[in-house]
Design a protein around this motif. Structure first.
Motif, short mmCIF file in Angstrom:
data_model
loop_
_atom_site.label_atom_id
_atom_site.label_comp_id
_atom_site.label_asym_id
_atom_site.label_seq_id
_atom_site.Cartn_x
_atom_site.Cartn_y
_atom_site.Cartn_z
N LEU A 107 0.82 -1.20 0.00
CA LEU A 107 0.00 0.00 0.00
C LEU A 107 0.86 1.26 0.00
N ILE A 108 1.92 1.23 0.80
CA ILE A 108 2.81 2.40 0.85
C ILE A 108 3.47 2.61 -0.51
N ARG A 109 3.87 1.50 -1.12
CA ARG A 109 4.51 1.63 -2.44
C ARG A 109 3.52 2.18 -3.47
N ASP A 110 2.27 1.68 -3.44
CA ASP A 110 1.26 2.18 -4.37
C ASP A 110 1.04 3.68 -4.17
N CYS A 111 1.02 4.05 -2.91
CA CYS A 111 0.76 5.46 -2.59
C CYS A 111 1.92 6.34 -3.07
N LEU A 112 3.15 5.85 -2.87
CA LEU A 112 4.32 6.60 -3.36
C LEU A 112 4.25 6.73 -4.88
N GLN A 113 3.88 5.63 -5.51
CA GLN A 113 3.80 5.64 -6.97
C GLN A 113 2.79 6.69 -7.43
N LYS A 114 1.62 6.66 -6.81
CA LYS A 114 0.58 7.60 -7.20
C LYS A 114 1.06 9.05 -7.00
N MET A 115 1.69 9.29 -5.87
CA MET A 115 2.14 10.65 -5.60
C MET A 115 3.14 11.14 -6.65
N PHE A 116 4.13 10.30 -6.92
CA PHE A 116 5.15 10.72 -7.89
C PHE A 116 4.58 10.84 -9.30
N VAL A 117 3.69 9.92 -9.67
CA VAL A 117 3.09 10.00 -11.00
C VAL A 117 2.29 11.29 -11.12
N ASP A 118 1.51 11.61 -10.09
CA ASP A 118 0.73 12.85 -10.10
C ASP A 118 1.64 14.08 -10.20
N LEU A 119 2.72 14.06 -9.43
CA LEU A 119 3.64 15.20 -9.48
C LEU A 119 4.20 15.36 -10.88
N ARG A 120 4.55 14.23 -11.49
CA ARG A 120 5.15 14.30 -12.83
C ARG A 120 4.14 14.79 -13.87
N LYS A 121 2.91 14.31 -13.74
CA LYS A 121 1.90 14.70 -14.72
C LYS A 121 1.57 16.19 -14.62
N ASN A 122 1.65 16.71 -13.41
CA ASN A 122 1.29 18.11 -13.21
C ASN A 122 2.51 19.00 -13.04
N GLN A 123 3.65 18.49 -13.42
CA GLN A 123 4.89 19.16 -13.03
C GLN A 123 4.93 20.63 -13.45
N ALA A 124 4.43 20.92 -14.64
CA ALA A 124 4.52 22.29 -15.13
C ALA A 124 3.68 23.24 -14.29
N LYS A 125 2.65 22.69 -13.66
CA LYS A 125 1.71 23.55 -12.91
C LYS A 125 2.11 23.72 -11.45
N LEU A 126 3.13 22.98 -11.01
CA LEU A 126 3.49 23.02 -9.60
C LEU A 126 4.08 24.37 -9.21
N GLY A 127 3.91 24.72 -7.96
CA GLY A 127 4.47 25.98 -7.48
C GLY A 127 5.95 25.84 -7.18
N ASP A 128 6.54 26.97 -6.74
CA ASP A 128 7.95 26.91 -6.35
C ASP A 128 8.09 26.22 -5.00
N VAL A 129 9.20 25.57 -4.81
CA VAL A 129 9.42 24.86 -3.55
C VAL A 129 10.80 25.23 -3.01
#
Lengths: 217, 342
Positions: free
Chosen positions: A73-95
């Motif tokens: 479950l933790i691995r799935d969740c990590l995967q989802k988070m990173f995939v989402d970040l990558r898909k929306n990468q251009a829209k992300l704010g500064d960090v």
């Protein structure tokens, strides 16, 4: 016992994972600030993502496992988070600090994920009993010659720490071990005020003061 | 408030709560060092309190630290990259192999044209070789090492669980061999005929030199003397100089480091070396070294690691040595070893 501690980015990275050492990608990116790395990632730079993954995935995985000991479950969740970040990468704010940001996003994602999974599979997904989360150990390994604490005292400190409420233990570990700031801890733990994180740690330390002040035998 | 005075009434719990102090303990820098060392100098009676607070901050750790396995680490990475490309909103085409080649740019400097050229040439050389040449193979099972000479006089120490194939005669432009596992080469000098080792995706080219080459999970090449060139299937070439070691991991990471000769090729002189090895790694090394199967029910602590060196020692002595630090019982029955809690 082998210890893993996160050193500042400028020096050599001694993260839990061997593969991190000396990698050329790591060398290129360790010289950059978090903000620069994040900007590269946002512009679609695969090397920047590779660096972010290598540097933080072990800590995030360990964090998730403290909350729910179901590895898949933790691995799935990590995967989802990173995939989402990558898909929306251009829209992300500064960090400013990637670690704090990822911990915040991951924490939020994990609880969303757990809620959803529990609906589908109530029997299979069990949230850890809160008391079992974020247990603390006081490491016996130290390079200091003059130690203020004897081994028994360290064990006593660990005992006392593990009797604290879970939220206090979590804040302590986030602050000292993960090296997050109070601001970041407040974000991860979803407090509306930074003060709350600061107070959590202060209360805990005040409570343990008696143990700290015992003179070494 | 002036920082100097801010801390004057601090008790231990205040230090433990102060970010500027914690920052100094965890990541001392020029600024924090300057401030806190000066502060201690001016307030020597507070030193023990500060020292205690420092120790507390440094000793806090997770009781249970969960480690992502190497396999999970790699699978997860690949899944993330694949999934985030597949469903791209703009509908652009995605090919895994295409991405993979692009990714190689991250790790190696290479030219595409050159890369294709090398691939073609290599295929041609192989097919020509196969037409005229008889290939011989040395295949070591676990537990068995072997030292021998190739037709050109090159010495090969072949480690256990490794194999090498070479032509009966080196009569081409190149001296080409293929290998799997681990071997130490002492290559006879011949400036006109490069010595080439072909393995999966890498091609090692040398003129005359000695080095250790390991091709298992990862590709590891440690150079003793001379010069070595390593080309991968994309045409990326890395040059290695003496005392350098090249590591290419399965996940695509490429590293150059220095190395400890005993650790890397002590095996050829009968040194069995453990260096901060995890329990599974220790078991694996013994299985390969002695050619045995080890069944273990031993529960080891997280973070368990073992270092030790054994020269020409039999299995039971190695097991005795390791059991001193980690207390276990073992039984040897033929080719099977059972390890259990005492």
């Amino acid at each position: 016992m082998k210890k893993t501690q996160n050193k500042p980015i400028e020096t050599s990275d001694t993260s839990a994972m061997l593969y991190m050492q000396h990698s050329q990608v790591m060398v290129v990116y360790t010289e950059k600030s978090d903000r620069e790395v994040w900007t590269s990632f946002k512009s679609g730079d695969e090397a920047a993502f590779n660096y972010i993954y290598r540097k933080y995935v072990a800590d995030l995985f360990n964090y998730g496992m403290q909350i729910c000991k179901q590895e898949e479950l933790i691995r799935d969740c990590l995967q989802k988070m990173f995939v989402d970040l990558r898909k929306n990468q251009a829209k992300l704010g500064d960090v400013q600090r990637i670690k704090g940001y990822l911990f915040t996003v991951f924490h939020r994602e994990l609880f969303k994920f757990l809620k959803k999974e529990r609906k589908l599979n109530a029997d299979l997904i069990s949230l850890e009993n809160e008391e079992n989360m974020f247990h603390i150990e006081t490491s016996h390994e130290t390079k200091l010659i003059d130690e203020e604490f004897a081994l028994e005292q360290k064990l006593e400190i660990a005992n006392a720490l593990n009797k604290l409420p879970t939220r206090q233990r979590q804040a302590i570990i986030m602050l000292y071990q993960e090296e997050l700031s109070y601001k970041e801890i407040a974000e991860v733990m979803n407090f509306s005020e930074v003060k709350t994180a600061r107070t959590l740690v202060y209360r805990a330390m005040e409570k343990l003061k008696e143990i700290f002040e015992v003179k070494k035998a | 408030m002036d920082e100097k005075y801010k801390y004057i009434d601090f008790e231990i719990e205040d230090f433990l709560n102060d970010e500027f102090f914690i920052q100094w303990v965890k990541n001392p820098g020029e600024e924090t060092n300057h401030f806190w060392l000066k502060w201690i100098e001016n307030n020597p009676e507070r030193r023990p309190v500060l020292q205690k607070a420092k120790e507390i901050i440094a000793m806090i750790d997770y009781k249970d630290r969960y480690v992502l396995s190497d396999q999970a680490y790699m699978d997860l990475y690949e899944d993330i990259v694949e999934k985030s490309h597949q469903k791209r909103a703009d509908g652009s085409h995605f090919h895994w192999s295409g991405w993979h080649k692009t990714a190689a740019i991250l790790f190696l400097v290479f030219s595409t044209v050159y890369g294709i050229d090398i691939l073609n040439k290599r295929n041609k050389v192989e097919s020509e070789n196969q037409k005229v040449t008889t290939w011989l193979t040395v295949d070591n099972p676990a537990g068995q090492k072997y030292k021998f000479q190739l037709p050109d006089g090159t010495y090969v120490h072949l480690n256990a669980a490794s194999s090498i194939a070479y032509p009966q005669n080196f009569d081409g432009e190149k001296r080409t061999v293929r290998m799997q596992g681990e071997a130490f080469f002492d290559v006879t000098k011949d400036p006109n005929r490069p010595f080439v080792i072909q393995i999966d995706n890498n091609q090692v080219t040398v003129l005359g030199t000695s080095f250790n080459l390991k091709n298992g999970e990862d590709f590891e090449l440690a150079l003793v003397e001379g010069k070595v060139e390593v080309a991968d299937s994309t045409g990326g070439v890395i040059t290695l100089l003496p005392h350098e070691m090249l590591i290419k991991r399965k996940n695509g990471e490429v590293t150059k480091t220095d190395f400890d000769p005993l650790e890397i090729f002590g095996w050829k002189d009968q040194y069995l070396i453990f260096k901060d090895d995890s329990y599974p790694e220790v078991i694996r090394k013994m299985e390969v070294w002695f050619g045995v199967t080890i069944n273990s029910t031993l529960k080891v602590d997280k973070g368990w690691s073992y270092s030790g060196s054994y020269h020409n020692k039999p299995l039971n002595q190695v097991l005795d040595g390791i059991s001193i630090s980690s207390e276990f019982d073992y039984k040897i029955k033929g080719k099977t070893v059972t390890i259990s809690n005492p």
